[in-house]
Each structure stands twice: as structure tokens, then as C-alpha cells.
Design a protein around this motif. Structure first.
Motif: not given
Ligand code: K7E
Ligand code: CUA
Length: 675
Positions: A145-148, A194-196, A265-267, A357-359, A424-426, A472-475, A494-496, A535-537
Motif C-alpha cells: 500500500t502506498h497512496h491512501p 501502480s504507484h503514486g 509516478d505521483l499524481a 520528478p517525484h511528487g 519529493l512531496h509537498t 524523509v519520504g512523504h509528509l 522518515n525511512k530510517w 508507510p509512504h503516503y
Molecule cells: Cu514517495 Cu510510494 Cu509516494 Cu514512497 S512514494 S516516499
């Protein structure tokens, strides 16, 4: 920070939840203890525990007192990564409230262990037309699971449903927020992964999901991926229509738009002024596909050559019309607008975006699209008004090699802000600021948007940066991707977590860091280890918007949310045999199963309808026949059915798995299987 130490010492009211610090604890004899200026008992305890003044302030800002659940003003719905589930947490306490079972069997909730209500959902999610599943390993027993995506009305969360994608298999699930249970898993045709790309349109007409790694359009020609990538691989943007009564996705009303074989990717969904549009980032416009053993560059090199990739701008309201006009092809049961048709009809445009790009995240007013380029230190802020003008005046830089018109970058950019490394993400607050995660810098940057929030010198400026620990990944800011964000708090995912928690083995938890947004500068409040999945998003919602039931109306089947025809009333019990089928109607209540003994013959088909007739919240019972791998959880009022073949002989213990009463251990029975 929004509260000074003096205010705290004076016992001022603080925080959105109206927490009042009593004078008693902080006043008293006014002696200063150790390193702290705090006085009395609090000062003493703080000194003993090695806490600084700000630690105490942070604790007071986040503490939820026993018996005061309303002090958690928001709930988080966090993806669980490849645990396949959704985590529900309170803010600011950051306490874990629930793990919602989605793609992965979950024993506590009896999800995927024999109850029809979960088995049917999980089975339906492995049946895409044209989908390939290994016959030797047929079970999709997990997801990623990535994006709720919470359902919305008018761009605000309405607390009805939440959708989440499965990164691994290109599936999407719907969870009903009336009971926090997964009601549908849909294996989307033409998607392998699928991803974002998961978001809900602003009135929940559709939930969107797109490909990540593109799909091989002819499954029988695997090697053509190498020899003819450009022609045989395709991406798909999918608009799954949502039934407004049930929240379920309906394939017949859904459609896809074929895309070039880039990595979509992200949308994000357009909102307000940009409602009707969708924006999808892409990378790997190089169309690299690896092959390091065969003399081709590895993916990471091949996919990072171009200075610009392509943001996809999709006019889905126009796509609806194209579908209505019949300009689609049916592919594996899905209506697909082919790429050339999408271009000819003006459904699809590109705008260049730097660099891998990512987010992409749409601002609350719908006009700004903030893009983080992983390999570019800027956040690039596109203006939707500028994009629309460029589309209307055909202000093209070129046609892409698939014929897609590419808008001029300079015509579409409203601003660029140098924020740091690895943006990455805003997310957004209620004051016109964006917050972007910086993966390489392990930081969060706060920047200002343009009109109508800020103008002139004040617009598009970096105003604050806060270090987080680490990677940090998402916020997520509270309701931070709706048309009316709450601000208040930000959570960095944060991933770590090295150095942050006691060592618990070689696989470490991730770290959710809660950040206070109420002051001029961001301020770190707390660390929370996440020991379940990656967790991602995350989306956050005001607690009061959730109107979950506490008890099902008697005899409810969670799949239909209606009275199950096989539900029995209080104390009803019946067993019938028809040929080799034994069917039982069983009442489940404190503290017995009625009937509690089942007599069957080896080879019989056994069907048991279970009704928990309790009307008290929390009075959940379990029903397990462990050696048959049956483990059902029955919430108060719930009716569920299990069905199996009694293919092993013996006396099999049945028992209730929930500690439901003083005589819970007596809540057991037998299934006797004779030859
Ligand atoms: Cu940046 Cu799957 Cu939205 Cu992980 S994704 S962080
Ligand atoms: Cu019912 Cu324990």
C-alpha cells in the motif's frame, strides 16, 4: 513556538484541543531544580528524567490525557507499505489506534481466514481479465500500500470511504469508514503495477490509479520488451467510477487513457479551478529498461539522462465526452481511449518538468502544482492558469515522439524555489505555505506560494527549513491536500531511525516525526516508531468527520451492510443436512456458541452462519476452528458465513478468540468429523 515558557508556567490554555495546564502542577514553591526553569514537582521530575524545558513543553503539547480521546484532533490514515494494510493513528498523540486489514490476511480481524465477508473480497481482487497469476503460486497474499485517498465532497474530506492502491499488483481497495473494513479489492485490467497515481476527484466521482512500470500489451511476446519497447509497452491512466451509495468501484462506468511507456509516478487531482484535470508526473522518458548483464545501462543510469521528464496533463471531463462519443476500444474488459485518440481529442498534454520528478501536489486553491525533482534542488511551481492559456493558444515547444503536444516550460512555470537536495512531496497549510520533504537533506522546507496568498517579494520564497531524522519520504499536514487545510501539525515520514529508538534488531522501525506548524518556525514535537510496515503516503482528517458505527444493526453482513438472510435472532440455533451438505445457523453471545457441537461426516460440505447477537460496543467474539485454518472475528451485530469441506477426520476444537467475558475460556465447542 506558539506558547512561551511563561505562558506555560502561568497555566495558559494551549493547543487546538483546549488543553489547560493546571497551576498546581507548575506553581507551588517556585524552587528551580537542576537545569530547568520549571518549578515545583514538574521541575523536579523533569530534572530527574533529564528533560529540558522544551521537552516538557513538547510533551504537554502532545499529551492526551486518559479518558479524553477528543484531544486527538486529527486521525492519520497511513499506508503500510508491503505490510499491505492501513494504519490509523491519532494526532497529536501519535498513538496507533488500528491496523485496517486490506490486502494482507490479518488474524485479529479474521481478514482472509474463512469468513465470506473477507474471503470474497480478497478472492475478487485476484481476477483481472487478462491478468496473469502463477498457477503454482496462485495466492496474492499481500500487497504494497502506498497512496491512501479519502473520499471528498467539494474538495473536502467527507469521512465516507478511503481507497488505497497496491503498488505490487496494480490493484485498488475500498475501505468503508462506517466500520473501517475493506469492502472491495479491484484488480485493475491492463495494470501490472501502480504507484503514486492514487487520488480521488474532488467530488469522489472517480478514484484514479495509473501504471508505474508500463504494461506489455501482448503477453505472449515477452522478449519484445527488449526488441520493441516503444511499441509494445504502454502506460494507462485509470478512472475508476465510484458508486455514490456504496463507495464501490464500478468497472462498467470506468475508463482508461493509454499513455506512452514512461514510468508514470505521483499524481494529483485538480481542485476548484483545476477540477476536471489530473496531473501525473513521469520519469524514465528515456524508456530505459535495464540489462546491465547485456551491455545496456542499469535502470538508474538509463532513466536519469534527460534534463526534463514530462508531466501529463489529463482533461478527464473531456475524456468522459470522448467515451460517450464511443471513441474507445474495449481492452480486457476496460474502455480505453487509445493514445492517438487522446492526443487528437485534446485529452492529453505534456509539460516538461525537471529532473526525474517525484511528487506533484495541487495547492488548496487549485492553481499551483508543486513538483519536486529528485535530482533538482528546486521545487518547480506550475500555474494552472498558465497551463490552460498555453493549451488554448497551442503554445507548444514540440510534439513528443508519440505525438503528444509538449507545452513550453517557461510559459507554464509560475515560480521556482531553491529548497535543498532531493525534494519529493509537498503539503499545504491554511496560510499559503507549502512544505516539501527533502530526501537527501533529511529536512523539511517551508516556502510561500504566489497570488492570492503572497505577492511581490514575498511570493515563492524559502522561509524555513527543519532537519528531520532521517531520510524523509512523504509528509502530511492536517487535511493538507484539501481545499481547506487545517495547518497545525505536520508529520514527516522518515525511512530510517538510527539513533532514535532502542535497538530492536537489524530491521528497524521507521520514524514519524510530529512537527508544530503554529509558530513562525517549524518545531519538532515528537518521534514515533512505526513497527508495522513502511508507510509512504498518509492522509489526515479531522477526527469529528469520522462517523463510524459502534455496533452493527442486529444480523448485518459487513459486505452488504444489510441484514443477512441467514442471520439468527438471540438464541436461535439450527442444523440441517441436505445430501452431503451440513448447514448450521449459530448464535454467538456471551459466553457460548449455540449450537456448540457439530456432527459431520468426512467429505461433507460444512456451512456455518454465525450471528453475534450482542448489542454492546466492543462485545466482539471470535470463532476459530484452528486445524481447519478458520478464524473469524464477529463484531457486535455482525453475521458471517464460513464454508469448507470437512476433509480431515477427528474431534476439532472450536473456540472464541476474543476475551469477551469472565467465562470466555468456557466459550468453546467441538466439530466431530466421523468417517
Ligand atoms: Cu514517495 Cu510510494 Cu509516494 Cu514512497 S512514494 S516516499
Ligand atoms: Cu466470546 Cu470469548
Amino acid at each position: 513556538m506558539s506558547i512561551t515558557r511563561r505562558e506555560l508556567l502561568q497555566g495558559a490554555a494551549i493547543g487546538g484541543a483546549g488543553l489547560v495546564v493546571g497551576k498546581v502542577a507548575f506553581g507551588g514553591d517556585a524552587t528551580t531544580t537542576g537545569d530547568t526553569a520549571l518549578s515545583g514537582d514538574v521541575g523536579k521530575i523533569a530534572a530527574e528524567r533529564g528533560l529540558l524545558d522544551e521537552d516538557v513543553i513538547h510533551a504537554v503539547k502532545t499529551f492526551v490525557a486518559p479518558g479524553k480521546p477528543s484531544m486527538d484532533s486529527h486521525l492519520l490514515f497511513a499506508s503500510g507499505g508491503h505490510s499491505g494494510q492501513i494504519l490509523v493513528m491519532g494526532v497529536p498523540s501519535m498513538k496507533l489506534m488500528k491496523v485496517i486489514a486490506v490486502f494482507t490476511p490479518e488474524p485479529w480481524q479474521g481478514h482472509g481466514y474463512g469468513a465470506d465477508s473477507s474471503d470474497l473480497v480478497m478472492a475478487a481482487g485476484t481476477s483481472a481479465e487478462g491478468g496473469a497469476v502463477s498457477a503454482s503460486r496462485p495466492k496474492l497474499g499481500w500487497g504494497d500500500t502506498h497512496h491512501p485517498a479519502l473520499s471528498e465532497t467539494g474538495g473536502e474530506y467527507d469521512g465516507r470511504w478511503i481507497y488505497i492502491n497496491d503498488r505490487a499488483n496494480g490493484r485498488i481497495a475500498m475501505v468503508d469508514l462506517r466500520d473501517f473494513k475493506t469492502k472491495q479489492i479491484f484488480d485493475v485490467p491492463n495494470l501490472e503495477t501502480s504507484h503514486g497515481g492514487c487520488f480521488v476527484t474532488q467530488n469522489s466521482d472517480y478514484v484514479h490509479i495509473s501504471t508505474m512500470q508500463p504494461t506489455l500489451t501482448d503477453r505472449s511476446k515477452a522478449e519484445s520488451l527488449i526488441t520493441d519497447y516503444k511499441n509494445v509497452m504502454r502506460g494507462y491512466s485509470t478512472f475508476m467510477a465510484i458508486n455514490q451509495t456504496t463507495g464501490r468501484m464500478e468497472q462498467e462506468r470506468s475508463f482508461q487513457i493509454e499513455l506512452p511507456p514512461y514510468t508514470q509516478d505521483l499524481a494529483d487531482s485538480g481542485k476548484l479551478v483545476s477540477d476536471g484535470y489530473a496531473f501525473i508526473n513521469s520519469f524514465n522518458t528515456e524508456m530505459a529498461f535495464g540489462g546491465n548483464m547485456e551491455g545496456r545501462p542499469p535502470m538508474e543510469v538509463g532513466a536519469s539522462k534527460n534534463d526534463f521528464d514530462m508531466m501529463h496533463i489529463i482533461n478527464w471531463k473531456l475524456a468522459e465526452q470522448v467515451i460517450k462519443d464511443g471513441k474507445f476500444e474495449m481492452i480486457n474488459g476496460m474502455r480505453v481511449i487509445r493514445l492517438d485518440v487522446a492526443v487528437a481529442e485534446g485529452v492529453l498534454h505534456f509539460v516538461p518538468e525537471p529532473k526525474s520528478p517525484h511528487g506533484v501536489d495541487v495547492s488548496p486553491d487549485g492553481n499551483y502544482l508543486c513538483v519536486g525533482g529528485k535530482l533538482d534542488p528546486h521545487v518547480t511551481i506550475f500555474g494552472f492558469d498558465k497551463i490552460l492559456a498555453a493549451i488554448e493558444s497551442k503554445d507548444y515547444e514540440k510534439l513528443d515522439e508519440f505525438g503528444v503536444p509538449v507545452l513550453k516550460f517557461d510559459s507554464c512555470v509560475a515560480g521556482r524555489v531553491e529548497v535543498g537536495l532531493g525534494p519529493l512531496h509537498t503539503q499545504y497549510d491554511d496560510k499559503g505555505y507549502g512544505y516539501i520533504s527533502l530526501f537527501l537533506d533529511s529536512a523539511v522546507a517551508k516556502f510561500s506560494l504566489g497570488e492570492p496568498y503572497f505577492s511581490g517579494e514575498e511570493a515563492f520564497k524559502l522561509v524555513d527549513t527543519l532537519k528531520v531524522n532521517y531520510n524523509v519520504g512523504h509528509l502530511v499536514a492536517m487535511e493538507g491536500d484539501t481545499v481547506k487545510p487545517d495547518g497545525k501539525y505536520l508529520v514527516a515520514l522518515n525511512k530510517w531511525s538510527i539513533d532514535r529508538f532502542p535497538v530492536v534488531g537489524t530491521l528497524k522501525p521507521q520514524n514519524f516525526q510530529l512537527i508544530d506548524l503554529t509558530g513562525e518556525k517549524m518545531e519538532l514535537l515528537s518521534d514515533t516508531p512505526i513497527g508495522i510496515g513502511e508507510p509512504h503516503y498518509v492522509q489526515s482528517i479531522r477526527t469529528e468527520r469520522i462517523k463510524s458505527w459502534e455496533v452493527y444493526p442486529a444480523g448485518t453482513n459487513p459486505l452488504t451492510m444489510e441484514l443477512d438472510p441467514n442471520a439468527v435472532a438471540d438464541g436461535g440455533q439450527r442444523v440441517e443436512r441436505t445430501g452431503t451438505t451440513v448447514e448450521a445457523w449459530m448464535t454467538v453471545m456471551r459466553s457460548q456458541f449455540m449450537p456448540d457441537t457439530l456432527h459431520v461426516t468426512k467429505g461433507d460440505k460444512v456451512i456455518v452462519h454465525l450471528t453475534n447477537v450482542e448489542e454492546t460496543p466492543d462485545a466482539t467474539h471470535g470463532f476459530a476452528i484452528p486445524r481447519y485454518n478458520i478464524n473469524v472475528s464477529l463484531d457486535p451485530g455482525e453475521c458471517a458465513t464460513v464454508e469448507f469441506i470437512a476433509d480431515a477426520e477427528g474431534a476439532f476444537a472450536m473456540y472464541c478468540t476474543e476475551f469477551c467475558s469472565a467465562l470466555h475460556l468456557e466459550m468453546q465447542g467441538w466439530m466431530l468429523v466421523s468417517v
